[in-house]
Design a protein around this motif. Structure first.
Motif, short mmCIF file in Angstrom:
data_model
loop_
_atom_site.label_atom_id
_atom_site.label_comp_id
_atom_site.label_asym_id
_atom_site.label_seq_id
_atom_site.Cartn_x
_atom_site.Cartn_y
_atom_site.Cartn_z
N ILE A 156 -75.78 -4.74 -68.68
CA ILE A 156 -74.92 -5.61 -67.88
C ILE A 156 -75.77 -6.59 -67.07
CG2 ILE A 156 -73.30 -5.65 -65.94
CD1 ILE A 156 -72.23 -2.94 -67.05
N SER A 157 -76.87 -6.09 -66.51
CA SER A 157 -77.75 -6.96 -65.72
C SER A 157 -78.40 -8.03 -66.58
CB SER A 157 -78.84 -6.12 -65.05
OG SER A 157 -78.28 -5.20 -64.13
N SER A 158 -78.75 -7.68 -67.82
CA SER A 158 -79.48 -8.64 -68.67
C SER A 158 -78.57 -9.58 -69.44
CB SER A 158 -80.37 -7.88 -69.66
OG SER A 158 -79.60 -7.04 -70.51
N HIS A 159 -77.36 -9.12 -69.79
CA HIS A 159 -76.46 -9.93 -70.62
C HIS A 159 -75.36 -10.65 -69.83
CE1 HIS A 159 -78.34 -7.57 -73.82
NE2 HIS A 159 -77.85 -8.43 -74.69
N CYS A 160 -75.10 -10.20 -68.58
CA CYS A 160 -74.03 -10.79 -67.77
C CYS A 160 -72.75 -10.96 -68.58
CB CYS A 160 -74.45 -12.14 -67.20
SG CYS A 160 -75.81 -12.02 -66.03
N PRO A 161 -72.14 -9.85 -69.03
CA PRO A 161 -70.97 -9.94 -69.91
C PRO A 161 -69.74 -10.48 -69.18
CG PRO A 161 -71.27 -7.69 -69.19
CD PRO A 161 -72.48 -8.46 -68.71
N ASP A 162 -68.73 -10.84 -69.97
CA ASP A 162 -67.48 -11.34 -69.41
C ASP A 162 -66.56 -10.20 -69.00
OD1 ASP A 162 -67.60 -14.39 -69.99
OD2 ASP A 162 -68.23 -13.44 -71.85
N CYS A 163 -66.78 -9.00 -69.56
CA CYS A 163 -65.93 -7.86 -69.26
C CYS A 163 -66.67 -6.58 -69.61
CB CYS A 163 -64.63 -7.96 -70.07
SG CYS A 163 -63.40 -6.66 -69.74
N VAL A 164 -66.30 -5.48 -68.96
CA VAL A 164 -66.88 -4.16 -69.24
C VAL A 164 -65.75 -3.19 -69.56
CG1 VAL A 164 -68.21 -2.22 -68.32
CG2 VAL A 164 -68.83 -4.57 -67.70
N LEU A 165 -65.87 -2.51 -70.71
CA LEU A 165 -64.98 -1.39 -71.04
C LEU A 165 -65.74 -0.12 -70.71
CD1 LEU A 165 -63.41 -2.40 -74.49
CD2 LEU A 165 -62.43 -2.63 -72.21
N LEU A 166 -65.22 0.67 -69.79
CA LEU A 166 -66.01 1.76 -69.22
C LEU A 166 -65.32 3.11 -69.35
CD1 LEU A 166 -68.39 2.79 -67.43
CD2 LEU A 166 -66.98 2.19 -65.44
N ASP A 167 -66.00 4.04 -70.06
CA ASP A 167 -65.56 5.43 -70.06
C ASP A 167 -66.15 6.10 -68.83
OD1 ASP A 167 -64.52 7.89 -70.86
OD2 ASP A 167 -66.33 8.39 -72.01
N LEU A 168 -65.39 6.99 -68.21
CA LEU A 168 -65.86 7.64 -66.99
C LEU A 168 -66.74 8.85 -67.29
CD1 LEU A 168 -62.66 7.55 -64.73
CD2 LEU A 168 -64.58 5.94 -64.78
N GLY A 169 -66.51 9.51 -68.43
CA GLY A 169 -67.25 10.73 -68.74
C GLY A 169 -68.51 10.46 -69.54
N LEU A 170 -69.54 9.97 -68.88
CA LEU A 170 -70.79 9.63 -69.56
C LEU A 170 -71.79 10.79 -69.45
CD1 LEU A 170 -71.08 5.98 -68.23
CD2 LEU A 170 -70.27 6.72 -70.49
N PRO A 171 -72.76 10.86 -70.37
CA PRO A 171 -73.67 12.02 -70.36
C PRO A 171 -74.63 12.06 -69.18
CG PRO A 171 -74.32 10.42 -72.05
CD PRO A 171 -72.98 9.99 -71.53
N ASP A 172 -74.93 10.92 -68.57
CA ASP A 172 -75.94 10.92 -67.52
C ASP A 172 -75.42 10.63 -66.13
OD1 ASP A 172 -75.33 8.32 -68.30
OD2 ASP A 172 -77.33 7.55 -67.83
N MET A 173 -74.20 10.10 -66.03
CA MET A 173 -73.63 9.83 -64.71
C MET A 173 -72.12 9.65 -64.82
SD MET A 173 -74.65 5.83 -63.87
CE MET A 173 -76.40 6.06 -64.15
N ASP A 174 -71.45 9.75 -63.69
CA ASP A 174 -70.02 9.51 -63.68
C ASP A 174 -69.76 8.01 -63.70
OD1 ASP A 174 -67.25 10.98 -62.97
OD2 ASP A 174 -67.32 9.05 -61.94
N GLY A 175 -68.78 7.59 -64.49
CA GLY A 175 -68.49 6.17 -64.61
C GLY A 175 -68.13 5.51 -63.29
N ASN A 176 -67.60 6.27 -62.36
CA ASN A 176 -67.26 5.69 -61.05
C ASN A 176 -68.50 5.17 -60.33
OD1 ASN A 176 -64.39 6.00 -60.93
ND2 ASN A 176 -64.68 8.20 -60.66
N THR A 177 -69.64 5.79 -60.60
CA THR A 177 -70.89 5.32 -59.99
C THR A 177 -71.21 3.92 -60.50
OG1 THR A 177 -71.72 7.58 -59.87
CG2 THR A 177 -73.35 5.81 -59.73
N ILE A 178 -70.94 3.66 -61.77
CA ILE A 178 -71.18 2.33 -62.33
C ILE A 178 -70.26 1.31 -61.67
CG2 ILE A 178 -71.05 0.94 -64.43
CD1 ILE A 178 -71.90 3.38 -66.00
N ILE A 179 -68.99 1.69 -61.48
CA ILE A 179 -68.05 0.78 -60.81
C ILE A 179 -68.58 0.41 -59.44
CG2 ILE A 179 -65.71 0.48 -59.92
CD1 ILE A 179 -64.75 2.46 -62.04
#
Length: 238
Positions: A46-69
């Motif tokens: 996200i930092s390198s590509h600056c996308p127009d939108c993010v589709l985000l699953d909350l149950g990720l293997p290394d962190m909770d998706g809410n942390t990304i939000i």
């Protein structure tokens, strides 16, 4: 035409089957999907590509998706659409309160997915450059008109005489049309950061708003309740 669209969408999902479905669907619709299987990968992409939108699953293997939000909202307003198997109202409300633009519970179909993405992208553009609200100070859907400069709301050209707090609720929903605004967000807008958790008074306000605004308050077409989460102002009211 859809094949002329080249918005970049980062998919944050570790389920290979869902990734394949999302990638195929987005590519066919003219978007450019970028895949991240972990939260760490997602933040880097996200930092390198600056996308127009993010589709985000909350149950990720290394962190909770809410942390990304939380991290994204500290520096960006890019649209975030949560796609999650978590269906509890508390999970939806938390993600939306943290700054997600929408929440799509698994399983979902192609038509709904693309509609939610279009709504999220449209809202970002509206907030920045919409020549209706930004220039004219007016939002319209169906027979409903919100005039932000006059602080009035009209239906079929008639002033429905909202109270100041009722107008503030409708105005907030209008600025986020098509998206869920949580009870917490509305109460914070009306009564500040110290607003309590009891949304009883908000429900009283909404009942009054619907009596004035809806053709049939028992079957609302403008303000839809997302039970246990908040309210959504429709963008395509009849």
């Amino acid at each position: 035409m859809r094949n002329e669209i080249h918005e970049k969408i980062v998919i944050v999902e570790d389920d290979a089957g869902i990734v394949k479905f999302l990638k195929t669907t987005l590519t066919a619709a003219g978007y450019e999907p970028i895949i991240a299987e972990t939260g760490e990968q997602a933040l880097a992409l996200i930092s390198s590509h600056c996308p127009d939108c993010v589709l985000l699953d909350l149950g990720l293997p290394d962190m909770d998706g809410n942390t990304i939000i939380e991290q994204l909202r500290s520096w960006s307003r890019m649209p975030i659409v949560v796609i999650s198997a978590r269906t509890m109202e508390e999970d939806k409300a938390r993600a939306l309160d943290l700054g997600a633009d929408d929440y799509l519970a698994k399983p979902f179909g192609k038509i709904e997915l693309l509609a939610r993405i279009r709504a999220a992208l449209r809202h970002t553009r509206t907030a920045a450059e919409d020549d209706g609200i930004a220039v004219n100070g007016i939002y319209r859907t169906g027979e409903l008109e919100i005039d932000y400069r006059k602080l009035r709301v009209y239906r079929a050209g008639k002033d429905i005489n909202l109270t100041p707090n009722e107008f503030r609720i409708v105005a907030l929903l209008g600025k986020h049309a098509g998206q869920v605004v949580t009870y917490k967000a509305i109460m914070r807008e009306l009564w500040g950061p110290l607003a309590g958790k009891d949304n009883k008074i908000l429900r009283v306000h909404m009942a009054s708003i619907r009596r004035k605004l809806e053709p049939n308050p028992d079957e609302p077409v403008y303000i839809i309740t997302e039970i246990g989460v908040g309210y959504r102002l429709t963008e395509d009211a009849p």
